[in-house]
Scaffold this motif. Structure first.
Motif, PDB file in Angstrom:
ATOM      1  N   VAL A 208       0.804  -1.227   0.000  1.00 58.22           N
ATOM      2  CA  VAL A 208       0.000   0.000   0.000  1.00 58.22           C
ATOM      3  C   VAL A 208       0.830   1.266   0.000  1.00 58.22           C
ATOM      4  O   VAL A 208       0.284   2.367  -0.171  1.00 58.22           O
ATOM      5  N   GLY A 209       2.149   1.168   0.216  1.00 60.99           N
ATOM      6  CA  GLY A 209       2.996   2.348   0.196  1.00 60.99           C
ATOM      7  C   GLY A 209       2.985   3.097   1.521  1.00 60.99           C
ATOM      8  O   GLY A 209       2.098   2.930   2.350  1.00 60.99           O
ATOM      9  N   ALA A 210       3.991   3.934   1.689  1.00 62.75           N
ATOM     10  CA  ALA A 210       4.162   4.645   2.953  1.00 62.75           C
ATOM     11  C   ALA A 210       3.052   5.647   3.206  1.00 62.75           C
ATOM     12  O   ALA A 210       2.661   5.881   4.355  1.00 62.75           O
ATOM     13  N   ILE A 211       2.510   6.256   2.143  1.00 54.69           N
ATOM     14  CA  ILE A 211       1.485   7.282   2.320  1.00 54.69           C
ATOM     15  C   ILE A 211       0.246   6.694   2.980  1.00 54.69           C
ATOM     16  O   ILE A 211      -0.298   7.249   3.942  1.00 54.69           O
ATOM     17  N   LEU A 212      -0.219   5.537   2.487  1.00 54.83           N
ATOM     18  CA  LEU A 212      -1.403   4.915   3.076  1.00 54.83           C
ATOM     19  C   LEU A 212      -1.104   4.369   4.462  1.00 54.83           C
ATOM     20  O   LEU A 212      -1.950   4.431   5.354  1.00 54.83           O
ATOM     21  N   VAL A 213       0.094   3.830   4.666  1.00 58.14           N
ATOM     22  CA  VAL A 213       0.455   3.317   5.990  1.00 58.14           C
ATOM     23  C   VAL A 213       0.368   4.430   7.030  1.00 58.14           C
ATOM     24  O   VAL A 213      -0.209   4.259   8.113  1.00 58.14           O
ATOM     25  N   VAL A 214       0.953   5.585   6.707  1.00 60.94           N
ATOM     26  CA  VAL A 214       0.905   6.722   7.634  1.00 60.94           C
ATOM     27  C   VAL A 214      -0.538   7.165   7.863  1.00 60.94           C
ATOM     28  O   VAL A 214      -0.947   7.447   8.998  1.00 60.94           O
ATOM     29  N   ALA A 215      -1.330   7.203   6.781  1.00 60.31           N
ATOM     30  CA  ALA A 215      -2.735   7.596   6.924  1.00 60.31           C
ATOM     31  C   ALA A 215      -3.493   6.622   7.820  1.00 60.31           C
ATOM     32  O   ALA A 215      -4.301   7.043   8.657  1.00 60.31           O
ATOM     33  N   LEU A 216      -3.236   5.329   7.682  1.00 57.37           N
ATOM     34  CA  LEU A 216      -3.931   4.335   8.498  1.00 57.37           C
ATOM     35  C   LEU A 216      -3.458   4.365   9.950  1.00 57.37           C
ATOM     36  O   LEU A 216      -4.211   3.983  10.850  1.00 57.37           O
ATOM     37  N   LEU A 217      -2.237   4.799  10.181  1.00 56.86           N
ATOM     38  CA  LEU A 217      -1.743   4.950  11.550  1.00 56.86           C
ATOM     39  C   LEU A 217      -2.394   6.138  12.257  1.00 56.86           C
ATOM     40  O   LEU A 217      -2.583   6.108  13.482  1.00 56.86           O
ATOM     41  N   VAL A 218      -2.743   7.170  11.489  1.00 57.66           N
ATOM     42  CA  VAL A 218      -3.177   8.438  12.087  1.00 57.66           C
ATOM     43  C   VAL A 218      -4.685   8.657  11.997  1.00 57.66           C
ATOM     44  O   VAL A 218      -5.342   8.961  13.008  1.00 57.66           O
ATOM     45  N   VAL A 219      -5.264   8.493  10.802  1.00 59.79           N
ATOM     46  CA  VAL A 219      -6.633   8.962  10.574  1.00 59.79           C
ATOM     47  C   VAL A 219      -7.706   8.131  11.278  1.00 59.79           C
ATOM     48  O   VAL A 219      -8.573   8.703  11.959  1.00 59.79           O
ATOM     49  N   PRO A 220      -7.727   6.785  11.170  1.00 60.59           N
ATOM     50  CA  PRO A 220      -8.776   6.039  11.889  1.00 60.59           C
ATOM     51  C   PRO A 220      -8.772   6.253  13.406  1.00 60.59           C
ATOM     52  O   PRO A 220      -9.846   6.476  13.981  1.00 60.59           O
ATOM     53  N   PRO A 221      -7.600   6.240  14.079  1.00 61.54           N
ATOM     54  CA  PRO A 221      -7.638   6.547  15.518  1.00 61.54           C
ATOM     55  C   PRO A 221      -8.125   7.964  15.813  1.00 61.54           C
ATOM     56  O   PRO A 221      -8.876   8.183  16.770  1.00 61.54           O
ATOM     57  N   ALA A 222      -7.697   8.930  14.997  1.00 65.92           N
ATOM     58  CA  ALA A 222      -8.143  10.314  15.200  1.00 65.92           C
ATOM     59  C   ALA A 222      -9.647  10.443  14.979  1.00 65.92           C
ATOM     60  O   ALA A 222     -10.331  11.180  15.706  1.00 65.92           O
ATOM     61  N   THR A 223     -10.170   9.730  13.992  1.00 65.77           N
ATOM     62  CA  THR A 223     -11.617   9.744  13.747  1.00 65.77           C
ATOM     63  C   THR A 223     -12.372   9.137  14.922  1.00 65.77           C
ATOM     64  O   THR A 223     -13.372   9.700  15.394  1.00 65.77           O
ATOM     65  N   ALA A 224     -11.893   7.999  15.400  1.00 66.09           N
ATOM     66  CA  ALA A 224     -12.546   7.339  16.540  1.00 66.09           C
ATOM     67  C   ALA A 224     -12.497   8.211  17.790  1.00 66.09           C
ATOM     68  O   ALA A 224     -13.442   8.229  18.586  1.00 66.09           O
ATOM     69  N   TYR A 225     -11.403   8.962  17.942  1.00 64.67           N
ATOM     70  CA  TYR A 225     -11.237   9.810  19.125  1.00 64.67           C
ATOM     71  C   TYR A 225     -12.255  10.943  19.164  1.00 64.67           C
ATOM     72  O   TYR A 225     -12.559  11.478  20.239  1.00 64.67           O
ATOM     73  N   LEU A 226     -12.787  11.309  18.001  1.00 64.41           N
ATOM     74  CA  LEU A 226     -13.831  12.332  17.962  1.00 64.41           C
ATOM     75  C   LEU A 226     -15.138  11.830  18.563  1.00 64.41           C
ATOM     76  O   LEU A 226     -15.966  12.616  19.027  1.00 64.41           O
ATOM     77  N   TRP A 227     -15.311  10.514  18.560  1.00 64.78           N
ATOM     78  CA  TRP A 227     -16.576   9.920  18.999  1.00 64.78           C
ATOM     79  C   TRP A 227     -16.529   9.384  20.423  1.00 64.78           C
ATOM     80  O   TRP A 227     -17.578   9.293  21.078  1.00 64.78           O
ATOM     81  N   THR A 228     -15.369   8.984  20.897  1.00 65.58           N
ATOM     82  CA  THR A 228     -15.291   8.378  22.225  1.00 65.58           C
ATOM     83  C   THR A 228     -13.943   8.645  22.860  1.00 65.58           C
ATOM     84  O   THR A 228     -12.946   8.845  22.163  1.00 65.58           O
TER      85      THR A 228
END
Length: 298
Positions: A208-228
């Motif tokens: 998936v390349g480094a760009i997607l890896v970094v995005a998956l490390l950061v964005v899903p946890p940050a999104t979840a943190y908005l909710w709980t």
């Protein structure tokens, strides 16, 4: 609609990578070290080049080992600069990844200038090739996509690490000093976490390349943190977001005939910003309701 085996393999592999990255990303976010994954994705370049020079191929085990060692080295450098040299975390990350990335570029220009070791190998990846990149034994038997097995191994290692050290990770992520007081080896736990981030980043590069890896490390946890703010629901929502990004991203990429990894990053960003808008409105509505009901409660 007929069953598309290639689509299933791509989605399931992307989902496993998303889950692995998301699980680690939760604890990275709680430690305010989310962008360390980005630093590692750049800092491992010298290890990739050295591994390539040793093995003669981009897919050799030596490449993963070399990149993993450089990832751990980058982690130790960041930690040393932060704790011993008293450099701020963001500065220590910037210094480390730019230095090691520059060394990697020098190694390529000096020793590997005749080989095809371009930016697409590390930055973009191409998960669409997964169904034809098979793991074939010496006897000629095929065991399925090679990257899929790497993703399974990675998920097992990450899941096992978090399950085994869940309590230690939880305590040191919220209050490292308290963890040290009660006898938790915070430095060893942090090194273990960074080592898993390094391995996950490196093993996912080719797919998936480094760009997607970094995005998956950061964005899903940050999104979840908005909710709980509770850790277990945070982890569960992070996993759900990662899988959703993989599924929706793949089918949108198929629909628009575009990069799968790029579309997954785009979908992750859209989900995040929609969450920002929705949770912000929900927060304002909650405040308004409290203000309206305040006279009655008093």
């Amino acid at each position: 609609m007929s069953f598309d085996q290639n689509a299933f393999l791509i989605i399931i592999t992307a989902s496993m990578i998303a889950i692995s990255c998301g699980l680690l990303g939760v604890f990275m976010m709680l430690r305010k070290m989310s962008m360390t994954g980005d630093a590692i994705s750049h800092a491992v370049l010298p290890g990739i080049v050295i591994g390539f020079l040793v093995s003669g191929t981009q897919r050799g085990l030596e490449v993963i080992i070399g990149a993993g060692i450089l990832g751990i080295l980058a982690t130790l450098m960041i930690d040393w600069l932060r704790k011993k040299a008293r450099v701020q975390l963001d500065a220590s990350i910037g210094i480390t990844f730019t230095l090691l990335f520059a060394i990697g570029i020098i190694l390529i220009s000096v020793f590997a200038y005749r080989v095809d070791l371009d930016q697409e190998c590390v930055l973009y990846g191409e998960i669409a090739y997964l169904p034809i990149d098979l793991w074939i034994s010496s006897s000629g038997q095929s065991f399925g996509p090679r990257i899929m097995w790497l993703a399974i191994l990675n998920l097992l290692l990450v899941g096992g690490f978090i399950a085994l050290f869940y309590k230690e990770l939880k305590i040191t992520s919220f209050d490292e000093k308290f963890g040290i007081v009660i006898g938790i080896p915070a430095s060893a736990i942090n090194l273990g976490l960074m080592s898993m981030v390094s391995y996950t980043t490196v093993s996912s590069f080719e797919a998936v390349g480094a760009i997607l890896v970094v995005a998956l490390l950061v964005v899903p946890p940050a999104t979840a943190y908005l909710w709980t703010r509770d850790l277990r629901p945070l982890i569960q929502l992070t996993i759900l977001t990662g899988v959703l990004v993989s599924v929706v991203g793949y089918y949108l990429a198929y629909l628009f005939d575009s990069s799968i990894a790029g579309m997954m990053v785009t979908v992750a960003g859209i989900i995040f910003f929609l969450s920002v808008i929705f949770t912000h409105k929900k927060f304002k509505f909650t405040l308004g309701t409290q203000k309206e009901t305040q006279p009655f409660s008093s």
